[in-house]
Design a protein around this motif. Structure first.
Motif, short mmCIF file in Angstrom:
data_model
loop_
_atom_site.label_atom_id
_atom_site.label_comp_id
_atom_site.label_asym_id
_atom_site.label_seq_id
_atom_site.Cartn_x
_atom_site.Cartn_y
_atom_site.Cartn_z
N MET A 157 -17.56 -6.38 -12.21
CA MET A 157 -17.23 -7.08 -10.96
C MET A 157 -15.82 -6.70 -10.55
SD MET A 157 -18.37 -11.02 -10.36
CE MET A 157 -16.97 -11.77 -11.17
N GLN A 158 -15.70 -5.93 -9.51
CA GLN A 158 -14.37 -5.45 -9.08
C GLN A 158 -13.49 -6.61 -8.64
OE1 GLN A 158 -14.06 -1.73 -7.81
NE2 GLN A 158 -11.85 -2.00 -7.60
N THR A 159 -12.29 -6.68 -9.18
CA THR A 159 -11.36 -7.75 -8.85
C THR A 159 -10.31 -7.31 -7.83
OG1 THR A 159 -11.68 -8.83 -10.97
CG2 THR A 159 -9.63 -9.32 -9.84
N LYS A 160 -9.84 -6.08 -7.99
CA LYS A 160 -8.78 -5.63 -7.08
C LYS A 160 -8.90 -4.14 -6.82
CE LYS A 160 -5.29 -4.98 -10.76
NZ LYS A 160 -6.27 -4.99 -11.84
N TYR A 203 -7.09 -8.04 -3.38
CA TYR A 203 -7.92 -8.75 -4.35
C TYR A 203 -9.18 -9.32 -3.72
CZ TYR A 203 -4.24 -9.08 -7.95
OH TYR A 203 -3.31 -8.83 -8.93
N ALA A 211 -3.49 -21.22 -6.93
CA ALA A 211 -2.79 -20.88 -8.17
C ALA A 211 -3.67 -21.13 -9.39
CB ALA A 211 -1.50 -21.68 -8.29
N ARG A 212 -4.41 -22.22 -9.35
CA ARG A 212 -5.21 -22.57 -10.53
C ARG A 212 -6.49 -21.75 -10.63
NH1 ARG A 212 -4.07 -29.18 -11.09
NH2 ARG A 212 -1.82 -28.87 -11.41
N SER A 213 -6.87 -21.08 -9.56
CA SER A 213 -8.06 -20.22 -9.65
C SER A 213 -7.66 -18.74 -9.70
CB SER A 213 -9.02 -20.50 -8.50
OG SER A 213 -8.37 -20.45 -7.26
N GLU A 214 -6.75 -18.32 -8.85
CA GLU A 214 -6.40 -16.90 -8.77
C GLU A 214 -5.16 -16.52 -9.60
OE1 GLU A 214 -8.11 -14.40 -7.31
OE2 GLU A 214 -9.69 -15.90 -7.07
N ALA A 215 -4.51 -17.51 -10.19
CA ALA A 215 -3.38 -17.29 -11.11
C ALA A 215 -2.03 -17.10 -10.40
CB ALA A 215 -3.62 -16.13 -12.07
N ILE A 216 -2.07 -16.51 -9.22
CA ILE A 216 -0.82 -16.28 -8.48
C ILE A 216 -0.37 -17.58 -7.83
CG2 ILE A 216 0.05 -15.22 -6.36
CD1 ILE A 216 -1.85 -12.81 -7.13
N ILE A 217 0.91 -17.93 -7.99
CA ILE A 217 1.49 -19.06 -7.27
C ILE A 217 2.06 -18.49 -5.97
CG2 ILE A 217 3.26 -20.87 -7.30
CD1 ILE A 217 2.98 -21.02 -10.32
N VAL A 226 -2.04 -24.95 -4.56
CA VAL A 226 -2.32 -25.31 -5.95
C VAL A 226 -3.75 -24.90 -6.33
CG1 VAL A 226 -2.61 -27.26 -7.55
CG2 VAL A 226 -0.59 -27.13 -6.09
N ARG A 234 -12.60 -16.07 -8.24
CA ARG A 234 -12.44 -17.41 -8.85
C ARG A 234 -12.22 -18.49 -7.80
NH1 ARG A 234 -10.95 -13.70 -12.01
NH2 ARG A 234 -11.71 -13.72 -14.15
N TYR A 252 -7.77 -11.15 -0.52
CA TYR A 252 -6.37 -11.37 -0.13
C TYR A 252 -5.52 -10.16 -0.46
CZ TYR A 252 -5.81 -12.98 -5.03
OH TYR A 252 -5.82 -13.08 -6.40
#
Lengths: 434, 434
Positions: free
Chosen positions: B1-4, B82, B374-380, B371, B86, B99
């Motif tokens: 599954m390609q993420t980025k 990306y 951040a909690r799904s994609e990790a980036i804040i 938030v 998630r 994104y």
């Protein structure tokens, strides 16, 4: 002029590399603190899941990275490998300098490489809560995010000095949903005892480990998670060096003459260097691996090689390592991630066997190197990483004098975005030179 | 599954895209504040170099990116695109969300895309000093680094409220060698007058611009540099959308149904969206471009379309734009980069012509979205970027209800690592909902 190699995510390694398989002599085993006999897997099961215990004791050369872990790695891996053209020019050196940059991880450091598999293996065995300690806050942030990925709760004991001076790290952990306490805290027996023994202490990693281990042992659904030192952590971090090997090849570059990594607990140094040591051990290269320690916590360069506890309260197994003593409290240098009394047993063993060398760096030299790096390469490195850069700068300047075309690789373990007060301290000329 | 999709640096675009060439009607010209006649290049030469003035007035579709600028772009570009697997899962949406993440830039935002060419063209014409204003500090950090690359000095007036609440940004600018003052300051006539007129003010971008323009005009070796609003800035930022088009194609994805970008001065929104508007104008797509403004500074959704000054003291040319009035001082929301009274003339013109639409978002909705992200994609994400994410989340939730397979693209303009106090404010429940 190629500046960086960023591999496609399909080229994330499929296996971690375990150096134990290639070491000329086996590393001394951890001992039970009571019996002083080698630890059994059962001894560790109160605080670790069997998946990690198996890795801790494994002598397999390659260990497969589970697909759910690789899927998360795709969020930022492979991390880029840079040729430091501008830094070379600033130094006027004939050396070719490369750096592997782990600061692209969403938490800003290499720590996420191990927190994700650690949370994953715990989740597989039904653990719902992880406890840990954090120094600079990098490991705590990494574990907070990893727990969020797998729906687990996370409790972090942050060394009090860091808790006070690095509020952004706490906020980062809380944004990822973790609970954070300054250590030593009132929340554990170990913490209360340490507060009595060292009134007003700024804490240490050893103290915070005692608290996190105690909390894990007391919670049947909880596990303890360590961000460095142990074999399984160095295993996970091997992905850094494996990628760097592939990326140097894409650059058309030979294997490096020298490799510099910062070393606190040892996970970053092990991660970038062990795949290169494999090349040395197989006779394919002769890379000089240099562990760069802070002068404030010089376990390799000034410590003793003996069995010692990983924590201050003596709750962990005994590990054969270079140590300054389990109750050593380092000066309050900015590189919180390097303020540890011991060194990973595998790094210690490799050092003892003469496979790697070590230097120590005072923090002004480290930050001078960091500012030169930031103003030429644009990236502001983590306080910890500055020690590796300082080591590399010594070598690059030597090369300038001798005219040697050395190839130098630096492990830049993280971003310094949250270490900016340390830079401000250096620029203002107020930094203590510990 | 390609993420980025992270393209090789050889695929950094060779040209910027200038939307003026494709607009159905020409945008109204800037006027001289004294004569109210269209500006001539000479009128601007006191504060800008001819290289940038030419771009400001150009109607050429493609403008070549100079090789020294592309060389610096290689330090972080192409930025990744990306697929938000998630986030989609967390929302349970059938929408496919992508994104484009500009936070990988070493200063943590898209601003470096324009500061580098701006410093370059100034250096070419012998200017040795740049002055500028900064709100959140992102532009100031970007210009500080760009000046460092070309051996120029840099003076930044940082909006006082931001100077006080975002000390890390000041430290970042100083690490890159810039001089930073809170605005309004005692250093300029404009600043002293503003301090008298608005005692104890937390400042605004409009005020800080007045100070930086004055300082540039008074220094024969100095130029002023603006981080948004002007045509040449939106031109430089077009690299974001150009890369995103190529990356969506690599994903095998169609052109998006909707594109969300945050909009303060307009540079990020223009940068990601204008190459997509080109596809719309050529009849190859029908992407709905949505400018996401803060409710605290809603120039498009609540302002007037008229000629107005870019700054508070009335030193700049008159620009035809959506404006809340040059002396509008927005509420002290965390998204300092969006606290501007006007909107880029090209974005304003496109909005007036019905080519793009706009929404406004209050800051609690923005941070709730941040938030979740951040909690799904990790980036804040940066505070500013959260407005775009909030807009996209509205659409994704609509898609959940209707079951539509929409394709949504979000411009995530920067990293929120230095905005963590804003996240802490939100998590503590103390955030004002302006």
């Amino acid at each position: 002029m190629q500046t960086k190699v960023v591999l496609d995510e399909s080229r994330i390694p499929t296996h971690w590399y375990n150096i134990v398989a290639d070491l000329p002599t086996p590393p001394p085993p951890p001992l039970h603190p009571g019996t002083r006999e080698p630890l059994t897997p059962d001894d560790l099961s109160a605080i670790f899941p069997m998946g990690l215990i198996a890795q801790e004791a494994s002598a397999e050369r390659w260990i497969e990275i589970p697909e759910p872990v690789r899927e998360i790695y795709r969020l930022w891996r492979p991390s880029p490998l840079y040729r430091a053209h501008r830094l070379e020019k600033a130094l006027g050196t004939p050396a070719r300098i490369y750096y592997k940059y782990e600061g692209v991880s969403p938490v800003g450091s290499h720590k996420l490489n191990s927190s994700v598999p650690q949370a994953y293996y715990n989740m597989l065995e039904g653990r719902t809560r992880l406890t840990t300690e954090t120094g600079a806050g990098q490991w705590g942030a990494a574990l907070s995010l990893a727990c969020q990925f797998f729906g687990m709760s996370c409790d972090v004991w942050q060394v009090q000095g860091s808790y006070d001076s690095k509020p952004y790290r706490r906020m980062q952990m809380e944004t990822y949903g973790a609970h954070v306490a300054g250590s030593p805290s009132e929340l554990t027996e170990a913490g209360r005892a340490l507060r009595e023994r060292f009134p007003g202490t700024a804490g240490s990693l050893g103290m915070a480990i005692s608290e996190a281990v105690e909390a894990a042992v007391k919670d049947p659904n909880g596990s303890y998670s360590l961000g460095s030192v142990l074999n399984h952590v160095t295993l996970h971090q091997s992905i850094i060096g494996l990628e760097a090997l592939a990326q140097l090849e894409e650059f058309g570059e030979r294997l490096p003459d020298e490799l510099y990594g910062c070393a606190g607990g040892g996970s970053n140094l092990a991660g970038i260097s062990f795949p290169f040591l494999r090349e040395n051990l197989a006779g394919r290269a002769d890379t000089r691996v240099v562990a760069c320690e802070p002068k404030a916590a010089p376990s390799l360069t000034e410590g003793e090689y003996r069995y010692d506890f990983g924590d201050t309260a003596g709750l962990t197994p005994l590990l054969k390592m270079y140590t300054l003593g389990a109750d050593f409290v380092p000066a309050a240098v900015h590189a919180g991630g390097l303020r540890y009394h011991g060194m990973a047993p595998l790094v210690s063993h490799a050092y003892h066997e003469g496979l790697i060398s070590a230097i120590s760096v005072k923090q002004r030299e480290a930050f001078e190197a960091g500012v030169i790096f930031a103003r030429s390469e644009a990236i502001i490195p983590a306080s910890e990483s500055n020690h590796a850069i300082a080591g590399a700068l010594r070598a690059a300047r030597e090369a300038t004098e001798t005219g040697e075309e050395r190839v130098i690789l630096i492990g830049v373990s993280g971003s310094g975005q949250l270490d900016l007060p340390a830079y401000a301290d250096f620029i203002a000329g107020t930094m203590i030179d510990s």
